[in-house]
Design a protein around this motif. Structure first.
Motif, PDB file in Angstrom:
ATOM      1  N   LYS A  52      -0.108   7.201   5.233  1.00 19.29           N
ATOM      2  CA  LYS A  52       0.890   6.429   4.484  1.00 19.29           C
ATOM      3  C   LYS A  52       0.435   6.170   3.051  1.00 19.29           C
ATOM      4  O   LYS A  52       1.234   6.267   2.109  1.00 19.29           O
ATOM      5  CB  LYS A  52       1.175   5.100   5.194  1.00 19.29           C
ATOM      6  CG  LYS A  52       1.978   5.236   6.472  1.00 19.29           C
ATOM      7  CD  LYS A  52       2.509   3.887   6.933  1.00 19.29           C
ATOM      8  CE  LYS A  52       1.377   2.946   7.319  1.00 19.29           C
ATOM      9  NZ  LYS A  52       1.897   1.650   7.812  1.00 19.29           N
ATOM     10  N   ASN A 100       2.449   7.506  -0.222  1.00 19.73           N
ATOM     11  CA  ASN A 100       2.925   6.538  -1.216  1.00 19.73           C
ATOM     12  C   ASN A 100       2.366   6.841  -2.599  1.00 19.73           C
ATOM     13  O   ASN A 100       3.062   6.691  -3.611  1.00 19.73           O
ATOM     14  CB  ASN A 100       2.566   5.115  -0.797  1.00 19.73           C
ATOM     15  CG  ASN A 100       3.608   4.490   0.124  1.00 19.73           C
ATOM     16  OD1 ASN A 100       4.810   4.633  -0.112  1.00 19.73           O
ATOM     17  ND2 ASN A 100       3.160   3.807   1.158  1.00 19.73           N
ATOM     18  N   ASN A 101       1.116   7.282  -2.649  1.00 14.03           N
ATOM     19  CA  ASN A 101       0.525   7.627  -3.940  1.00 14.03           C
ATOM     20  C   ASN A 101       1.217   8.838  -4.561  1.00 14.03           C
ATOM     21  O   ASN A 101       1.385   8.916  -5.782  1.00 14.03           O
ATOM     22  CB  ASN A 101      -0.974   7.923  -3.772  1.00 14.03           C
ATOM     23  CG  ASN A 101      -1.790   6.657  -3.565  1.00 14.03           C
ATOM     24  OD1 ASN A 101      -1.373   5.571  -3.961  1.00 14.03           O
ATOM     25  ND2 ASN A 101      -2.954   6.788  -2.932  1.00 14.03           N
ATOM     26  N   SER A 157       4.646   7.345  -5.947  1.00 14.21           N
ATOM     27  CA  SER A 157       4.705   6.004  -6.545  1.00 14.21           C
ATOM     28  C   SER A 157       5.275   6.018  -7.958  1.00 14.21           C
ATOM     29  O   SER A 157       5.970   5.079  -8.366  1.00 14.21           O
ATOM     30  CB  SER A 157       3.306   5.372  -6.547  1.00 14.21           C
ATOM     31  OG  SER A 157       2.415   6.156  -7.327  1.00 14.21           O
ATOM     32  N   THR A 166       8.998   5.412  -8.381  1.00 16.45           N
ATOM     33  CA  THR A 166       9.452   4.133  -7.800  1.00 16.45           C
ATOM     34  C   THR A 166      10.142   4.358  -6.455  1.00 16.45           C
ATOM     35  O   THR A 166      11.146   3.728  -6.126  1.00 16.45           O
ATOM     36  CB  THR A 166      10.362   3.327  -8.753  1.00 16.45           C
ATOM     37  OG1 THR A 166      11.506   4.101  -9.104  1.00 16.45           O
ATOM     38  CG2 THR A 166       9.622   2.919 -10.001  1.00 16.45           C
ATOM     39  N   CYS A 167       9.601   5.289  -5.678  1.00 18.57           N
ATOM     40  CA  CYS A 167      10.001   5.493  -4.289  1.00 18.57           C
ATOM     41  C   CYS A 167       8.831   5.077  -3.398  1.00 18.57           C
ATOM     42  O   CYS A 167       7.682   5.016  -3.842  1.00 18.57           O
ATOM     43  CB  CYS A 167      10.343   6.962  -4.025  1.00 18.57           C
ATOM     44  SG  CYS A 167      11.779   7.558  -4.940  1.00 18.57           S
ATOM     45  N   HIS A 168       9.127   4.793  -2.137  1.00 20.70           N
ATOM     46  CA  HIS A 168       8.048   4.424  -1.230  1.00 20.70           C
ATOM     47  C   HIS A 168       8.404   4.784   0.205  1.00 20.70           C
ATOM     48  O   HIS A 168       9.536   5.148   0.529  1.00 20.70           O
ATOM     49  CB  HIS A 168       7.696   2.942  -1.357  1.00 20.70           C
ATOM     50  CG  HIS A 168       8.812   1.996  -1.011  1.00 20.70           C
ATOM     51  ND1 HIS A 168       8.624   0.669  -0.714  1.00 20.70           N
ATOM     52  CD2 HIS A 168      10.161   2.186  -0.924  1.00 20.70           C
ATOM     53  CE1 HIS A 168       9.777   0.081  -0.466  1.00 20.70           C
ATOM     54  NE2 HIS A 168      10.719   0.983  -0.583  1.00 20.70           N
ATOM     55  N   ALA A 187      11.557   1.228  -4.256  1.00 18.60           N
ATOM     56  CA  ALA A 187      10.245   0.578  -4.309  1.00 18.60           C
ATOM     57  C   ALA A 187      10.270  -0.519  -5.376  1.00 18.60           C
ATOM     58  O   ALA A 187      11.119  -0.509  -6.276  1.00 18.60           O
ATOM     59  CB  ALA A 187       9.166   1.613  -4.622  1.00 18.60           C
TER      60      ALA A 187
END
Length: 321
Positions: A161, A165-166, A169, A172-174, A206
């Motif tokens: 995860k 996420n990285n 990121s 601005t999505c997650h 995000a």
């Protein structure tokens, strides 16, 4: 957007003025046309004339446009009304949705008798605000593991995860609604295998997404959908690289590793509050999030407008009853 031919019904009365005869025909049998306008944009021109009439000579035409509130639209700041009866509604908002009706008045002059007939024809447009649906993606992927009770399974899931996420990121999505389960699998001609079934959603909202939207004129959904599409592609590429790495970079296969071709994606749509989908009522805009009609509402980001149990809502785009 096309206008439609109208059925004509004649109601006559005769009056003589000087040497001219006037016979009035009132034609108010009209077909309703649905028109969909994306929020904050201008509507297409609505034409106060059907296709057949537009190909004929029209004498002394006058046009009367009435908006959803029952008022004459002539002189209103938010409309562009041409001398030929075309109407454009500018900067369309949810509250502007509703019935736009035009009455065309014109004369027909008989060549032999010079008798003038005044004809009235009505055209009705139901104009609805709509938004593009907000997109998200549900991802499903599998990994082999040595056993389901392995403590490293949970650690691997948490690390996965973080990595995903990285990767996304900066968009601005997650990753949300993530989970995994371990299952034992028996395949033909193989022993018992153990696999982690991992699922998660790629979401475009995000923390900080609203600040990014402030940089976009009007509405943000187009930019948001582009960002989440890019996030989905990056994640897909990440798992493609796992297959390559297993085949070309590892001498010893890791205990937990990606199952080749297990990556799959399901498209998820949602609508902003006050909007919803209805592929029956709005079949010409089935993929659109159309403004909720009076008597319905949408309080959240679901896909459909709900019916009020006690319909007190008389406006378009209601978020509550």
């Amino acid at each position: 957007f096309a206008t439609w031919a109208l059925k004509q019904q004649n109601l006559t009365s005769q009056q003589q003025v000087g040497a001219l005869h006037f016979t009035s025909f009132t034609l108010f049998s009209c077909i309703t046309v649905n028109v969909y306008v994306k929020v904050f944009t201008n509507s297409p021109f609505l034409v106060c004339m059907d296709l057949a009439r537009s190909r004929e000579e029209v004498i002394d035409p006058t046009y009367l446009w009435i908006g959803p509130d029952g008022k004459n639209l002539e002189g209103q700041m938010y409309v562009n009304l041409t001398e030929t009866g075309k109407l454009m509604v500018m900067g369309f908002k949810a509250s502007m949705s509703g019935a736009y009706t035009c009455t065309l008045s014109h004369k027909i002059i008989e060549t032999t008798t010079q008798e003038e007939r005044v004809v009235f024809e009505a055209y009705k447009f139901m104009v609805y605000a709509y938004r593009e649906a907000d997109h998200a993606y549900h991802v499903f992927v599998r990994f082999t593991t040595r056993e389901c009770e392995l403590a490293a399974n949970g650690q691997f899931f948490e690390e996965l995860k973080k990595i995903l996420n990285n990767i996304i990121s900066d968009l601005t999505c997650h990753i949300i609604e993530s989970s995994y389960k371990c299952h034992s699998i028996k395949r033909p001609k193989q022993g018992l295998l153990h696999e982690l079934f991992v699922s998660f959603q790629v979401n475009p909202f995000a923390p900080g997404w609203e600040e990014v939207c402030h940089q976009v004129p009007y509405d943000c959904e187009d930019a948001t959908n582009m960002r989440v599409q890019e996030a989905r592609e990056r994640i897909g590429e990440f798992f493609n690289k796992q297959t390559y790495a297993l085949k070309h970079e590892f001498q010893t296969v890791p205990t937990i590793h990606y199952v080749d071709n297990s990556f799959s994606v399901t498209h998820i749509d949602s609508c902003r509050p006050g909007f919803g989908k209805n592929d029956i009522t709005h079949k010409n805009c089935a993929s659109c999030c159309v403004v909720c009609e009076p008597g319905t509402y949408s309080p959240n980001n679901e896909v459909t407008c709900q019916i009020c149990t006690r319909p007190r809502v008389k406006k378009y785009g209601a978020r509550s009853c």
